[in-house]
Design an enzyme around this catalytic site. Structure first.
Site: not given
Length: 269
Positions: A44, A74, A210
């Site tokens: 990310h 991402e 997550h």
């Protein structure tokens, strides 16, 4: 269906950046993770470059291609070039053309991802649909980061996304606060089951990520038919106790156990 593990390596880069050197080496760590059996690598690259940097994105593209594993980038597709040298999220994606691109509605100041796209807002629907189309033209599989809401999942279908990624933060918090069999965790898991079921009915694949860890990931995979889980912080923290390669194996075994329970009929979607 077997659930694959994609390891988010942001925290390895974050530790390296603390000393402005090259240790721990992100590329070497990814090679170990892949050889240990992970099906993919997730990054990310945030615009402040506090962990994964553009050079990492390019290096890991080469590494994942050489091992023929899934490379998942991402981030927020609307984040453009920055004065610090960050080239813009979509420019990184256009250059590397990862296997999968996960669209996340993060603000630049966020510590970590904490919510999914609210596709009930027309602006968000237009933005996501636009980038899904471009990413498909680039040859990328697309996943949209969403909350456990069947209404949002149904709207995601109209963007032509290939997958959704369910934001599992609320589930993980409920488990941590009240136990995996507590009422809070049970209520949240039912929401994920419903959202996952809605996605599958529409032909959308389901990812999840997550705050998943060794304590909660098996139960989640048992209940929800998930194609891929993305795990970073907890896995890297566990590696301090067990070593990087052994802990990847622990996660793979734990995920496999959850999938086996689901396949035996104790799963719910």
């Amino acid at each position: 269906m077997h659930t694959e593990l994609s390891v988010n390596v942001n925290k390895i880069a974050w530790l390296r950046n603390a000393r402005n050197g090259n240790e721990p080496n992100v590329g070497s760590a990814c090679t170990k993770i892949i050889k240990a059996g992970a099906a993919g690598i997730t990054v990310h690259p945030r615009p402040d470059q506090r962990h994964i940097r553009p050079d990492d994105v390019y290096e890991l593209s080469t590494i994942t291609t050489s091992f023929n594993v899934v490379y998942n980038i991402e981030g927020n597709p609307t984040t453009g070039p920055q004065r610090n040298g960050y080239p813009g999220f979509m420019n990184l994606v256009r250059d590397t053309r990862p296997t999968q691109c996960t669209l996340v509605p993060d603000e630049s100041s966020q510590l970590t991802s904490d919510h999914g796209w609210d596709l009930r807002e027309s602006k968000n629907m237009e933005t996501v649909s636009y980038y899904v189309n471009e990413l498909h033209e680039l040859g990328c599989r697309v996943s949209i980061f969403v909350d456990a809401d069947p209404e949002i999942v149904k709207l995601a279908h109209h963007t032509k996304t290939d997958r959704i990624e369910l934001f599992t933060g609320p589930w993980a918090t409920a488990v941590a606060n009240g136990g995996i069999n507590g009422s809070g965790a049970t209520q949240w898991l039912a929401k994920y089951v419903e959202a996952g079921g809605a996605a599958h009915e529409l032909g959308i694949g389901v990812n999840a990520g997550h705050d998943l860890n060794l304590h909660n990931v098996a139960e989640f995979c048992r209940a929800v038919n998930v194609a891929e889980v993305s795990i970073g912080h907890a896995l890297i923290a566990d590696a301090l106790d067990h070593g990087l390669e052994p802990v990847v194996q622990k996660y793979l075994d734990t995920i496999r156990h959850g999938c086996e329970l689901r396949d035996r009929g104790s799963g719910r979607t």
